[in-house]
Design an enzyme around this catalytic site. Structure first.
Site, mmCIF file in Angstrom:
data_model
loop_
_atom_site.group_PDB
_atom_site.id
_atom_site.type_symbol
_atom_site.label_atom_id
_atom_site.label_comp_id
_atom_site.label_asym_id
_atom_site.label_seq_id
_atom_site.Cartn_x
_atom_site.Cartn_y
_atom_site.Cartn_z
ATOM 1 N N SER A 1 0.865 -1.174 0.000
ATOM 2 C CA SER A 1 0.000 0.000 0.000
ATOM 3 C C SER A 1 0.898 1.219 0.000
ATOM 4 C CB SER A 1 -0.881 0.004 1.262
ATOM 5 O OG SER A 1 -1.427 1.279 1.514
ATOM 6 N N TYR B 1 -1.633 -0.900 10.628
ATOM 7 C CA TYR B 1 -1.745 -1.102 9.184
ATOM 8 C C TYR B 1 -0.462 -0.644 8.495
ATOM 9 C CZ TYR B 1 -3.601 -0.635 4.421
ATOM 10 O OH TYR B 1 -3.802 -0.734 3.068
#
Length: 309
Positions: A148, A161
């Site tokens: 990501s 995350y």
């Protein structure tokens, strides 16, 4: 059409989290490139919708394999099933993940174990299960780990995350040097805002990780957050960029152009943080040996510890 035009024709790919979002976009792009596919899934309705897409295109149906990427035993079974079905496996795309947010200072062990277990542990499980089989296969082969933009850009609500994506980034950038001597390509893909339902992850928390330190989020608040994803890139476009990056043997695949200002700021901060002083000759020598070893590894040479001193 020649193999030069369709270099992945007939190659066998396994993609995790492949019946929704970016995983589905990858599967569709791969199918359009003539690849044979094995796809992992969790939800039967999503699997059926993906099967219907393949029917609508007149494509061969993928081998669908139900998988929780944190389940190491099942992952090993899946790898065996793929090889048993196709004979070889050439491409692994570790895509499955969860997008869960909350203040890191309030996080519980369950928060860490769930998010890290899926986003980083799932990649590890994919590599351990599939790399021996990919090494044993022949021809064009590749591993792509989907992280990501959070692998570069932290945020106040995304600590765990972000940690998971930083971990995938570090692992993949190192793995690339290990796979080069085997003739296997390796890419890190860091997508940004994409039109997916990733925002629903918080609604799918497993019972075994129920003790969260994060305050409960109202569904309406999550749905409002989800509206941002409607502005995201089409997952098929992300999948196409991943395919093109693999074809070009790119170690890093960035799909979204809008993060130039972030990288410029990051570069300025990094350079400003370096001490303005002379480094001793011994340290300079060691660092040059490291750079030389990395270049050699990219050319396909196997690097030993002795090459670093």
């Amino acid at each position: 059409m020649s193999n030069v035009d369709r270099p992945w024709e007939g190659r066998v790919a396994f993609v995790t989290g492949a019946v929704t979002g970016i995983g589905l976009g990858v599967a569709q792009a791969f199918a359009d490139a003539g690849m044979k596919l094995a796809l992992s899934y969790r939800n039967e309705d999503d699997r059926a919708a993906t099967a219907a897409w393949f029917d609508s295109k007149g494509y061969e149906q993928p081998l669908f394999l139900k998988l929780d990427v944190t389940d190491r035993r099942r992952f090993a079974e899946v790898a065996d099933e793929v090889v048993r079905h196709f004979g070889e496996v050439h491409v692994l795309v570790n895509n499955a993940g969860v997008s869960v947010f909350g203040p890191t200072d309030e996080a519980s062990y369950d928060d860490y174990d769930w998010i890290m277990g899926v986003n980083f542990g799932g990649v590890v499980n994919g590599l351990v299960s599939f790399l021996p089989k990919i090494k044993a296969s022949t021809g064009r082969r590749h591993v792509t780990n989907v992280a990501s933009m959070a692998a570069f850009l932290p945020g106040p609500q995304a600590g765990i995350y972000t940690a998971s994506k930083f971990a995938v980034r570090g692992l993949t950038e190192s793995l690339r040097y290990n796979l080069a001597p085997h003739g296997i390509g390796c890419s890190l893909c860091c997508p940004a805002l994409t039109r997916t339902n990733a925002w629903t992850s918080a609604l799918k928390r497993p019972e075994g990780f129920g003790e969260s330190g994060f305050s409960p989020v109202e569904k309406s608040e999550l749905e409002q957050f989800g509206t941002a994803f409607e502005e995201g890139m089409d997952p098929y476009e992300v999948g196409t960029k991943i395919l093109n990056g693999m074809t070009g043997q790119k170690g890093l695949i960035l799909t979204h152009p809008e993060h130039g200002p972030d990288f410029e700021e990051m570069h300025e901060k990094l350079m400003a943080a370096l001490p303005v002083e002379e480094a001793p000759p011994g340290r300079l020598k060691i660092e040059q040996l490291r750079r030389d070893a990395m270049s050699a590894a990219e050319r396909g040479l196997k690097i030993q510890l002795g090459d670093l001193t």
